[in-house]
Every structure is written in structure tokens, then in C-alpha cells.
Write a protein that holds these residues in place. Structure first.
Motif, PDB file in Angstrom:
ATOM      1  N   ASP A   1       0.783  -1.053  -0.044  1.00  0.00           N
ATOM      2  CA  ASP A   1       0.185   0.132   0.129  1.00  0.00           C
ATOM      3  C   ASP A   1       0.746   1.259  -0.006  1.00  0.00           C
ATOM      4  O   ASP A   1       0.626   2.258  -0.707  1.00  0.00           O
ATOM      5  CB  ASP A   1      -0.866   0.050   1.246  1.00  0.00           C
ATOM      6  N   LEU A   2       2.067   1.250   0.867  1.00  0.00           N
ATOM      7  CA  LEU A   2       2.738   2.316   0.990  1.00  0.00           C
ATOM      8  C   LEU A   2       3.522   2.847  -0.217  1.00  0.00           C
ATOM      9  O   LEU A   2       3.968   3.763  -0.692  1.00  0.00           O
ATOM     10  CB  LEU A   2       3.674   2.213   2.414  1.00  0.00           C
ATOM     11  N   VAL A   3       4.184   1.668  -0.715  1.00  0.00           N
ATOM     12  CA  VAL A   3       5.080   1.761  -1.883  1.00  0.00           C
ATOM     13  C   VAL A   3       4.263   1.873  -3.077  1.00  0.00           C
ATOM     14  O   VAL A   3       4.685   2.749  -4.116  1.00  0.00           O
ATOM     15  CB  VAL A   3       6.135   0.495  -1.806  1.00  0.00           C
ATOM     16  N   PHE A   4       3.351   0.791  -3.435  1.00  0.00           N
ATOM     17  CA  PHE A   4       2.485   0.854  -4.670  1.00  0.00           C
ATOM     18  C   PHE A   4       1.144   1.591  -4.688  1.00  0.00           C
ATOM     19  O   PHE A   4       0.496   1.519  -5.919  1.00  0.00           O
ATOM     20  CB  PHE A   4       2.856  -0.273  -5.335  1.00  0.00           C
ATOM     21  N   ALA A   5       0.657   1.803  -3.582  1.00  0.00           N
ATOM     22  CA  ALA A   5      -0.853   2.168  -3.503  1.00  0.00           C
ATOM     23  C   ALA A   5      -1.745   1.045  -3.724  1.00  0.00           C
ATOM     24  O   ALA A   5      -2.607   1.161  -4.493  1.00  0.00           O
ATOM     25  CB  ALA A   5      -1.012   3.451  -4.195  1.00  0.00           C
TER      26      ALA A   5
END
Length: 514
Positions: free
Chosen positions: A345-349
């Protein structure tokens, strides 16, 4: 030329690989922003085919050259070092030119019938110019690796990537007004210029620090004497790599089809596969900065130890490489398992990619061990063994995907990949034990990794719970940092590692790392 330690050489390659990955990530981001996904798509459509052709054109010769060079340097057979390098350079130059010429004649047919978009023609033609350059450069890299001189290899890789990124971006933007096909050709031209820069640096270093020109000719082998061992080693390497490439291609074709059998639409299957291949595996590949460097460094290191008949030294190097692989990859496996969705989620949403990442975390250590053991077996000259284990693991991989994906979705596909990697890694370890007598002792390779891993797992879970009120990014970073420190302290406290292991760059004269 003085040889460097396995730790020093691996560390240099790790740093170069890390820098190259950062440059590549920024490059892709800027290309998509300024040239567009369509231009990148045309370039990426050609590149896999180019990579396969390059794999065949080099024919495993660079790996064979590194092994033979390391053996002959260890035995101080200087004239034979020169002769095998010259033969390899001649073969790779000829094969690169021949491959480029054949593809140049076939370009209209290939780009019109094989590729989905005929606009790849310009990028395809430009990319052909890189084939002979890369083949020649691979001869110098194999030679440097044989001498265990990793700095020239790393320097050439970094300069190549820097020129490739800067020239490709400039030419792509400059040619964009002439059409997206010309912009893709500009990206390909940047790649060609990068390869030329890498070759130039390799030749320059070779001429500044070449050891063999002052050596006697009377030790040189005949052409026949060099062809036989080079061919004996190179052909199985090429077949193993081509087999691996074919298995990956079949995997890419099979997973979306089996996902549809699971009950999703074509569009949904494509999306799920994109999350699996483009996100989950991108993260799984991160620790390969370490294992790829180790695999490269192990070929000449093991070949040298075997050539001088020092079994104790050989087993020590095997132990070093496998210990570094397990101890460095285990924290990644734990992090990927516990925080799969938050990381995606944080790196690639895209938190949905966490489903496959969490399953792959169970088997990723086998993926990393597979790479390291392949490097060791290459150093031992067991190329045919690698071909057999790669084929066995690939068959298990494909069977797992075929039968498990319709039952479990992308989770089944990830399990199939884990099973295939486990089979290959275990078979490689068994082959290593058979060839060298090396054994994985329980305390070093199982007990302490299990204790430290359990400590990290519990620590990360506790920190994640205690930091529930914190912003998710800081919550994740603090959980990873705190649990990673605990993992390290447990290994240090138990004596599994010592402060000496952190000196990756030894003092001059130190033969190898601890």
C-alpha cells in the motif's frame, strides 16, 4: 593484479547493483511521466526478446571464462589465462556480430508478425547495435571476475547505467515530437550508448592494468585445448539460462489462464497477475542485490579454491556465502510476511498485492539460496547439474501453478513458485554436499536463524500493536527498525555473527573475509 576477498568483491557488486536499481527506478518514473506509458511499452515489448537473443549469443561463455581464468590464475598458468581470454573474446565478438546481422535481415518479418505492435521496428533496429557491444563487454567482465577484480565490473555497470539513463531520457524526449515510435527508438539508443560507455571503461581498465602481456608465450594452450573446456562449461550454462527463461515465459502465459479457470474475468486475471509479477516479485527481488553479487563473486572464488586443492578453504567459502544468504534474507522474509499489505500500500498504493507477497514470503529464502548455490556450482564446474536442477524445479513450479491456481487463485500460483524454488535449492544443496562434502551444521544454519527470526517476528508484531496510533508510514518503519535491531542483537549475543563480519572491505593483504 591482487585478488580481493569474496566479501570485498561481493560488497562492491552489491553497492553497484543498489545504485543501478535506484537509477533504473528513477529512469522509469521519468520516462512514464515525460514520454508516456505507450513509449515505454514499445521499448519493453522489444527488450525481453533482445535479452533472450543475448542469452543465446553469449552462450554461457563469460561464466566459463571466469571459472577457467580463476583456475589458471590459482595455478599460475599465465599463458593459458591469455589464450582462453583471446578465444572467448574472438567467439563473443563473432557471435554478437552474427546475431545482429541475422536479426537485421529478419527485422521486417519479426516486427511485423511476432510483435503485437509493428511500431517497435525503429526501437528493434537500434537495439541490434548493442548486441555485439554487449557480447564483447561480457568477455572483459568474465575475465575480470576470473581475477576476482570486481571493482572494474562494478564501475563499468554503474557508468553504463548512468549513460543509459541520461542519454535515453534525453533522446526519448528529443525525438518525441517525431512520434512515439521514434521516442522508443531514442530509449533504445540510450541503451546502446550506455553499453558502449561500459565497454570503453572495461577496455581502458584492461589496458591500464593488464597482467598477462608481460607473460611468456610458452605456456599458451592450443586452440583445440581451450575450445574443449570452454565448450564443456559454456553450453550447459547457456542451456540452463535458456531453460529458466522458457520456464518464466510459460509461467507468464499460464498464470492468467489458470486464474480465469479459478473464476475471474480476463481483465481481473490481468490485474491480479500484474499485482503478482509487477509488485510482489519486485519486492521479493530486493534482497537479490546481495545474492546476485554473491553468485557472481562465488564463481571465481570457488574455482580458485578447487584448483589449488584446498578443500578446507573451499568449504569455508561455501559456508560464508550460504550464511550471508540466510542471515540477510530471513529479515526480508519476516517483513514481507507480517507487513505484506502495508508495504504494498505504501510503496505501490496497491494493498491487494499483499496477498501474493505474503505467500511468496514463505519461499523467498529458497529463491535466494537458489541463486547463491548456482554461483557455487558454477565455480565447481557443475554446469550440467545446474541444468538438471533448474529443469526439475521449473517442472514442479509449472505443475504447481497448473493445479493449484484454479483451486486457490493467485495464492496457488505463489505456492507453486515456492515449491519450484524449494526443489531447485534443495537439489543444489544436495549436489554441493555430494561434490564437496560440505554440510549445513544445525547450530549455524538452523538454530540461530530460527531463534533470531522468532525474536524479530514477536518484536515486530508487538511494535506494530503498540504503535497503532502512529501514522502508518512511521508505524511500519519503526516496527521494521526495532525488530531488525533485535534480530541483529540476538545473532551478535549468541555469537552467530561477530563485529568482524561487518568489515566488508578488508585491509590490504587480508585474503578473505571472516
Amino acid at each position: 593484479m591482487a585478488t580481493t576477498s569474496i566479501w570485498q568483491g561481493a560488497a562492491v557488486l552489491m553497492l553497484a547493483s543498489l545504485l543501478n536499481r535506484i537509477l533504473s527506478f528513477g529512469y522509469r518514473m521519468l520516462v512514464v511521466r515525460y514520454i508516456g506509458a505507450e513509449g515505454m511499452g514499445l521499448y519493453e515489448m522489444v527488450f525481453p526478446f533482445y535479452s533472450l537473443v543475448l542469452m543465446v549469443a553469449t552462450a554461457g561463455v563469460p561464466v566459463a571464462l571466469a571459472k577457467l581464468t580463476a583456475e589458471r590464475v590459482a595455478l599460475r598458468q599465465w599463458g593459458q589465462v591469455r589464450s582462453v581470454f583471446r578465444l572467448s573474446l574472438f567467439f563473443l565478438t563473432a557471435s554478437g556480430l552474427l546475431a545482429a546481422l541475422v536479426l537485421w535481415r529478419l527485422a521486417p518479418v519479426l516486427t511485423g508478425k511476432m510483435f503485437a505492435d509493428s511500431r517497435v521496428y525503429q526501437a528493434f533496429m537500434v537495439m541490434l547495435l548493442a548486441l555485439p557491444v554487449v557480447c564483447v563487454c561480457s568477455a572483459f567482465r568474465g575475465y575480470f571476475q576470473g581475477w576476482q577484480l570486481m571493482r572494474p565490473v562494478a564501475l563499468a555497470q554503474v557508468i553504463e547505467q548512468f549513460v543509459r539513463v541520461s542519454a535515453g531520457l534525453f533522446l526519448g524526449i528529443y525525438l518525441l515530437p517525431y512520434g512515439v515510435a521514434m521516442a522508443a527508438a531514442g530509449l533504445a539508443a540510450g541503451m546502446v550508448l550506455g553499453e558502449v560507455a561500459g565497454l570503453g571503461i572495461s577496455i581502458l581498465i584492461f589496458n591500464l592494468a593488464r597482467p598477462y602481456h608481460d607473460l611468456a608465450d610458452d605456456q599458451a594452450n592450443s586452440l583445440r585445448a581451450d575450445i574443449l573446456p570452454l565448450t564443456h562449461l559454456a553450453i550447459p550454462v547457456m542451456l540452463a539460462r535458456v531453460t529458466g527463461g522458457i520456464m518464466l515465459t510459460l509461467e507468464a502465459l499460464l498464470i492468467p489462464r489458470q486464474l480465469q479457470a479459478w473464476g475471474v474475468t480476463i481483465s481481473e486475471a490481468t490485474t491480479i497477475y500484474g499485482q503478482y509479477a509487477g509488485i510482489a516479485f519486485t519486492l521479493i527481488y530486493l534482497p537479490m542485490v546481495i545474492t546476485v553479487a554473491l553468485a557472481i563473486a562465488m564463481v571465481p572464488a570457488i574455482a580458485e579454491a578447487r584448483a589449488i586443492g584446498d578443500c578446507e578453504f573451499l568449504n569455508k567459502r561455501c559456508r560464508q556465502a550460504l550464511k550471508l544468504t540466510i542471515y540477510s534474507s530471513l529479515p526480508f522474509a519476516i517483513a514481507f510476511y507480517l507487513f505484506a499489505a502495508p508495504i504494498c500500500d505504501l510503496v505501490f498504493a496497491t494493498p491487494g498485492a499483499g496477498i501474493s507477497l505474503k505467500v511468496l514470503a514463505w519461499g523467498c529464502i529458497f529463491i535466494y539460496l537458489e541463486q547463491t548455490t548456482v554461483g557455487i556450482l558454477n565455480g565447481l564446474g557443475a554446469m550440467s547439474t545446474i541444468l538438471g536442477t533448474t529443469l526439475a524445479g521449473g517442472i514442479v513450479d509449472l505443475l504447481g501453478i497448473y493445479y493449484l491456481t484454479p483451486l486457490m487463485g493467485i495464492t496457488g500460483a505463489a505456492l507453486g513458485v515456492n515449491l519450484g524454488a524449494a526443489v531447485t535449492a534443495i537439489l543444489n544443496l544436495l549436489a554441493l554436499a555430494r561434490l564437496t562434502g560440505f554440510r549445513l551444521d544445525f547450530r549455524t544454519f538452523i538454530y540461530w536463524p530460527a531463534i533470531a527470526g522468532a525474536g524479530m517476528f514477536l518484536g515486530a508484531s508487538l511494535l506494530w500493536t503498540l504503535l497503532a496510533a502512529a501514522p502508518e508510514l512511521w508505524r511500519l518503519l519503526q516496527s521494521l527498525a526495532g525488530s531488525g535491531l533485535l534480530y541483529l542483537l540476538i545473532l551478535l549475543g549468541g555469537g552467530a555473527i561477530t563485529p568482524g563480519h561487518f568489515y566488508l572491505f578488508p585491509w590490504p593483504g587480508q585474503r578473505n573475509g571472516k
